[in-house]
Design a protein around this motif. Structure first.
Motif, mmCIF file in Angstrom:
data_model
loop_
_atom_site.group_PDB
_atom_site.id
_atom_site.type_symbol
_atom_site.label_atom_id
_atom_site.label_comp_id
_atom_site.label_asym_id
_atom_site.label_seq_id
_atom_site.Cartn_x
_atom_site.Cartn_y
_atom_site.Cartn_z
ATOM 1 N N THR A 167 -17.052 -18.628 -12.440
ATOM 2 C CA THR A 167 -16.290 -19.143 -13.619
ATOM 3 C C THR A 167 -16.578 -20.241 -14.021
ATOM 4 O O THR A 167 -17.599 -20.975 -13.352
ATOM 5 C CB THR A 167 -14.628 -18.909 -13.415
ATOM 6 O OG1 THR A 167 -14.537 -19.965 -12.428
ATOM 7 C CG2 THR A 167 -14.362 -17.658 -12.980
ATOM 8 N N SER A 168 -16.139 -20.729 -14.933
ATOM 9 C CA SER A 168 -16.456 -22.392 -15.552
ATOM 10 C C SER A 168 -16.001 -23.314 -14.610
ATOM 11 O O SER A 168 -16.395 -24.453 -14.694
ATOM 12 C CB SER A 168 -15.985 -22.486 -17.017
ATOM 13 O OG SER A 168 -14.642 -22.354 -17.106
ATOM 14 N N THR A 169 -14.959 -22.858 -13.990
ATOM 15 C CA THR A 169 -14.486 -23.929 -12.843
ATOM 16 C C THR A 169 -14.792 -23.613 -11.231
ATOM 17 O O THR A 169 -14.285 -24.382 -10.626
ATOM 18 C CB THR A 169 -12.831 -24.062 -12.991
ATOM 19 O OG1 THR A 169 -12.537 -22.827 -12.846
ATOM 20 C CG2 THR A 169 -12.617 -24.593 -14.603
ATOM 21 N N GLY A 170 -15.264 -22.335 -11.086
ATOM 22 C CA GLY A 170 -15.609 -22.179 -9.647
ATOM 23 C C GLY A 170 -15.939 -20.633 -9.683
ATOM 24 O O GLY A 170 -16.679 -20.174 -10.188
ATOM 25 N N LEU A 171 -15.307 -20.158 -8.466
ATOM 26 C CA LEU A 171 -15.814 -18.710 -8.319
ATOM 27 C C LEU A 171 -14.735 -17.762 -7.811
ATOM 28 O O LEU A 171 -13.766 -18.516 -7.423
ATOM 29 C CB LEU A 171 -16.915 -18.868 -6.802
ATOM 30 C CG LEU A 171 -17.937 -19.617 -7.084
ATOM 31 C CD1 LEU A 171 -18.818 -19.606 -5.489
ATOM 32 C CD2 LEU A 171 -19.076 -18.971 -7.941
ATOM 33 N N ARG A 172 -14.876 -16.397 -8.069
ATOM 34 C CA ARG A 172 -13.686 -15.510 -7.770
ATOM 35 C C ARG A 172 -14.343 -14.518 -7.042
ATOM 36 O O ARG A 172 -15.345 -14.029 -7.211
ATOM 37 C CB ARG A 172 -12.903 -14.868 -8.830
ATOM 38 C CG ARG A 172 -12.343 -16.293 -9.898
ATOM 39 C CD ARG A 172 -11.880 -15.753 -10.904
ATOM 40 N NE ARG A 172 -10.728 -14.691 -10.979
ATOM 41 C CZ ARG A 172 -10.409 -13.993 -12.090
ATOM 42 N NH1 ARG A 172 -10.592 -14.378 -13.318
ATOM 43 N NH2 ARG A 172 -9.447 -13.252 -11.700
ATOM 44 N N ILE A 173 -13.673 -14.015 -5.768
ATOM 45 C CA ILE A 173 -14.015 -13.319 -5.012
ATOM 46 C C ILE A 173 -13.024 -12.593 -4.393
ATOM 47 O O ILE A 173 -12.015 -12.981 -4.082
ATOM 48 C CB ILE A 173 -15.162 -13.674 -3.982
ATOM 49 C CG1 ILE A 173 -15.610 -12.536 -3.015
ATOM 50 C CG2 ILE A 173 -14.138 -15.018 -3.135
ATOM 51 C CD1 ILE A 173 -16.504 -12.935 -2.004
ATOM 52 N N ARG A 174 -13.041 -11.149 -4.095
ATOM 53 C CA ARG A 174 -11.981 -10.255 -3.717
ATOM 54 C C ARG A 174 -12.490 -9.921 -2.273
ATOM 55 O O ARG A 174 -13.387 -9.652 -2.049
ATOM 56 C CB ARG A 174 -11.749 -9.057 -4.508
ATOM 57 C CG ARG A 174 -10.984 -9.304 -5.911
ATOM 58 C CD ARG A 174 -10.460 -8.071 -6.589
ATOM 59 N NE ARG A 174 -9.736 -8.644 -7.734
ATOM 60 C CZ ARG A 174 -9.102 -7.859 -8.580
ATOM 61 N NH1 ARG A 174 -9.160 -6.398 -8.251
ATOM 62 N NH2 ARG A 174 -8.424 -8.151 -9.585
ATOM 63 N N LEU A 175 -11.467 -9.961 -1.467
ATOM 64 C CA LEU A 175 -11.515 -9.550 0.009
ATOM 65 C C LEU A 175 -10.451 -8.275 0.267
ATOM 66 O O LEU A 175 -9.355 -8.363 -0.069
ATOM 67 C CB LEU A 175 -11.418 -10.439 0.968
ATOM 68 C CG LEU A 175 -12.265 -11.802 0.736
ATOM 69 C CD1 LEU A 175 -11.778 -12.788 1.918
ATOM 70 C CD2 LEU A 175 -13.496 -11.652 0.667
ATOM 71 N N ARG A 176 -11.373 -7.382 0.940
ATOM 72 C CA ARG A 176 -10.256 -6.014 1.472
ATOM 73 C C ARG A 176 -9.962 -6.407 2.906
ATOM 74 O O ARG A 176 -11.028 -6.404 3.722
ATOM 75 C CB ARG A 176 -11.190 -4.751 1.337
ATOM 76 C CG ARG A 176 -10.358 -3.479 1.637
ATOM 77 C CD ARG A 176 -10.853 -2.342 1.478
ATOM 78 N NE ARG A 176 -10.725 -2.098 0.053
ATOM 79 C CZ ARG A 176 -10.036 -1.452 -0.530
ATOM 80 N NH1 ARG A 176 -8.719 -1.215 0.014
ATOM 81 N NH2 ARG A 176 -9.841 -1.294 -2.021
ATOM 82 N N LEU A 177 -8.605 -6.639 3.335
ATOM 83 C CA LEU A 177 -8.382 -7.152 4.545
ATOM 84 C C LEU A 177 -8.811 -5.847 5.681
ATOM 85 O O LEU A 177 -8.596 -4.794 5.415
ATOM 86 C CB LEU A 177 -7.124 -7.557 4.713
ATOM 87 C CG LEU A 177 -6.654 -8.606 3.751
ATOM 88 C CD1 LEU A 177 -5.069 -9.021 4.028
ATOM 89 C CD2 LEU A 177 -7.343 -9.929 3.946
ATOM 90 N N ALA A 178 -9.176 -6.398 6.840
ATOM 91 C CA ALA A 178 -9.156 -5.565 7.812
ATOM 92 C C ALA A 178 -7.992 -4.929 8.206
ATOM 93 O O ALA A 178 -6.885 -5.710 8.171
ATOM 94 C CB ALA A 178 -10.220 -6.012 8.902
ATOM 95 N N PRO A 179 -7.822 -3.904 9.125
ATOM 96 C CA PRO A 179 -6.569 -3.638 9.586
ATOM 97 C C PRO A 179 -5.919 -4.415 10.518
ATOM 98 O O PRO A 179 -6.620 -5.111 11.303
ATOM 99 C CB PRO A 179 -7.048 -2.068 10.361
ATOM 100 C CG PRO A 179 -8.169 -1.744 9.692
ATOM 101 C CD PRO A 179 -8.874 -2.854 9.275
ATOM 102 N N GLY A 180 -4.683 -4.700 10.346
ATOM 103 C CA GLY A 180 -4.031 -5.856 11.135
ATOM 104 C C GLY A 180 -3.965 -6.935 10.649
ATOM 105 O O GLY A 180 -3.217 -7.943 11.036
ATOM 106 N N GLN A 181 -4.697 -7.128 9.413
ATOM 107 C CA GLN A 181 -4.500 -8.630 8.869
ATOM 108 C C GLN A 181 -3.448 -8.506 7.685
ATOM 109 O O GLN A 181 -3.208 -7.603 7.079
ATOM 110 C CB GLN A 181 -6.187 -9.034 8.125
ATOM 111 C CG GLN A 181 -6.997 -9.008 9.160
ATOM 112 C CD GLN A 181 -8.325 -9.683 8.993
ATOM 113 O OE1 GLN A 181 -8.734 -9.172 7.668
ATOM 114 N NE2 GLN A 181 -9.020 -10.400 9.367
ATOM 115 N N GLU A 182 -3.041 -9.674 7.368
ATOM 116 C CA GLU A 182 -2.168 -9.958 6.198
ATOM 117 C C GLU A 182 -2.725 -11.275 5.057
ATOM 118 O O GLU A 182 -3.462 -11.922 5.872
ATOM 119 C CB GLU A 182 -0.806 -10.157 6.770
ATOM 120 C CG GLU A 182 -0.814 -11.597 7.360
ATOM 121 C CD GLU A 182 0.938 -11.663 7.956
ATOM 122 O OE1 GLU A 182 1.660 -10.919 7.402
ATOM 123 O OE2 GLU A 182 0.991 -12.724 8.680
#
Length: 458
Positions: free
Chosen positions: A91-106
């Protein structure tokens, strides 16, 4: 000598390039991020993602199937598995990234490591938001977007929605009156409170909304926007006359809603409503936004007669705050300080104001009045606002969420011109016509006849 000449010939452009990059980073951070900072941070993220996640404790033990597959195909060591990474979106101000959490994470596990991720990938800040169960989005901000505010080109707008400031995560702070009907805005002198109010008025001016003002500083704050105001009270006496009219308007709107609720057997369910937004557009009255500047002036008294008037005004304000939303009446209460010491009814009124915006204040007690009952940790952020950063504030609501925001600069002349251009949109509300402010006539300078050019004659 030849080596020295060659070194100077090579070092000169490098020094100039480094100096130019440093200047661009200081003066034009968005340009620097797009050209230099963004690519460097992206390379860091791609090259160190797995190791950084492991160092932050965001990895889990691999499944048995994965262990068997790795041992059967390679002789590598089976390492812990990090969250699955999506596509990096710049983006013009940074980065965006999505993460799929592993089982047991929140999501809280990722949010707790935001500071570590910031240092590992060389960005200004990292913010974590939940997209859906098991998926979070990391918003990496490359530079301090609140140092020089630039609002997004296409913010979220609509009826009673005003993009008034920029959040520290580079998203717009939208004042949505349908979601948060009433708000309290506090700030000391020169803190940027008036600029915030200016953006609210100019954002609502092009909309089909009635704007009503109570400015007990003889109207110096709201008088420049008189062309767009449906009513204006400039002292406590006029406010004492205006508030009962607003309460009566609210009661009339409730009568209209109840008349619409005269339910007949053949009335469709979608025509039954409990507020003005369920009325047909042809019958729906215009929403009213009441701006109260320096609310403490309504509470101050000198005589017993003033106390009676104060009690009546406070009672009417509380009624508007408790019952006005369904009638399409919304409150925007501003002041330098607002607490129990103002008198009876102050804390009751404050409890009805869902939204809270706290600019720089002169003492911690004032910050606690605005934010202490909804987000105690936000009080320290409000007390840390420096005088050199006017417009910087902490915004929160009764849900407990809060963030730092900053309002961009808007000159008084430009704001007044927007209101003059929108003067034809003032709704027709007969009850408020006696309080309609006088619109000053703009004088046009007449040229001096002696200074006009004359034709050349013989």
């Amino acid at each position: 000598m030849t080596d020295l000449t060659t070194l100077l010939e090579v070092g000169g452009p490098i020094a100039a390039l480094g100096g130019g990059a440093a200047y661009t980073r200081a003066k034009y951070p968005a340009v620097y991020w797009s050209a230099v900072g963004g690519p460097i941070s992206t390379a860091r993220l791609l090259s160190s993602y797995s190791s950084v996640m492991e160092a932050c404790g965001l990895t889990v033990a691999p499944s048995r199937l994965r262990v068997l597959a790795v041992k059967a195909t390679t002789r590598r060591e089976v390492r812990p598995v990090p969250p699955r990474r999506g596509i990096i979106r710049p983006t013009s101000t940074g980065l965006r990234i999505r993460l799929r959490l592993a089982p047991g994470q929140e999501p809280a596990d990722v949010a707790a490591s935001a500071e570590r991720l910031r240092h590992a990938w060389g960005v200004h800040a990292v913010y974590v938001t939940t997209v859906k169960p098991g998926v979070v989005e990391l918003r990496l901000v490359g530079y301090d977007v609140l140092r020089r505010v630039r609002m997004p080109r296409k913010p979220d707008t609509g009826l009673l929605k005003v993009p008034v400031a920029l959040r520290e995560d580079a998203t717009p702070f939208v004042r949505d009156y349908r979601t948060v009907p009433h708000q309290l805005t506090l700030g000391a002198t020169l803190s940027g409170k008036s600029m915030y109010l200016r953006h609210l008025i100019t954002g609502l001016a092009p909309q089909a909304v009635a704007l009503v003002g109570i400015d007990c500083k003889r109207g110096v704050e709201l008088a420049p926007f008189a062309a767009r105001l449906s009513a204006l009270a400039t002292d406590p006496d006029e406010a004492a006359e205006l508030l009962p009219v607003l309460v009566k308007e609210m009661e009339d709107r409730y009568d209209l809603i109840k008349a619409r609720q005269g339910i007949a057997p053949d009335t469709p369910d979608e025509e039954i409503t409990s507020d003005i937004w369920g009325l047909p557009e042809s019958e729906r009255p215009a929403p009213i936004v009441l701006f109260v500047d320096e609310v403490a002036e309504l509470f101050l008294t000198a005589t017993r007669k003033d106390e009676e008037r104060r009690d009546e005004m406070v009672t009417q304000l509380i009624r508007l705050a408790q019952l006005g939303r369904a009638a399409g009446i919304y409150l925007e209460v501003c002041g330098q300080r607002f607490g129990a010491e103002l008198g009876k009814g102050a804390t009751m009124l404050r409890a009805q104001l869902t939204g809270r915006v706290c600019h720089r204040v002169n003492d911690e007690a004032s910050a606690k009045m605005a934010l202490g009952d909804i987000a105690p940790e936000a009080v320290f952020a409000a007390c840390a606002i420096a005088p050199e950063l006017p417009g910087l504030a902490v915004a929160g609501d009764t849900s407990g969420g809060w963030s730092r925001i900053r309002t961009p600069y808007l000159s008084l002349g430009d704001a007044a011109e927007i209101c003059r251009e929108s003067a034809h949109l003032v709704p027709d509300l007969p009850a408020l016509k006696p309080f309609r402010p006088d619109i000053p006539v703009r004088l046009v300078a007449t040229p001096d006849p002696a200074a006009l050019p004359h034709p050349v004659t013989d």
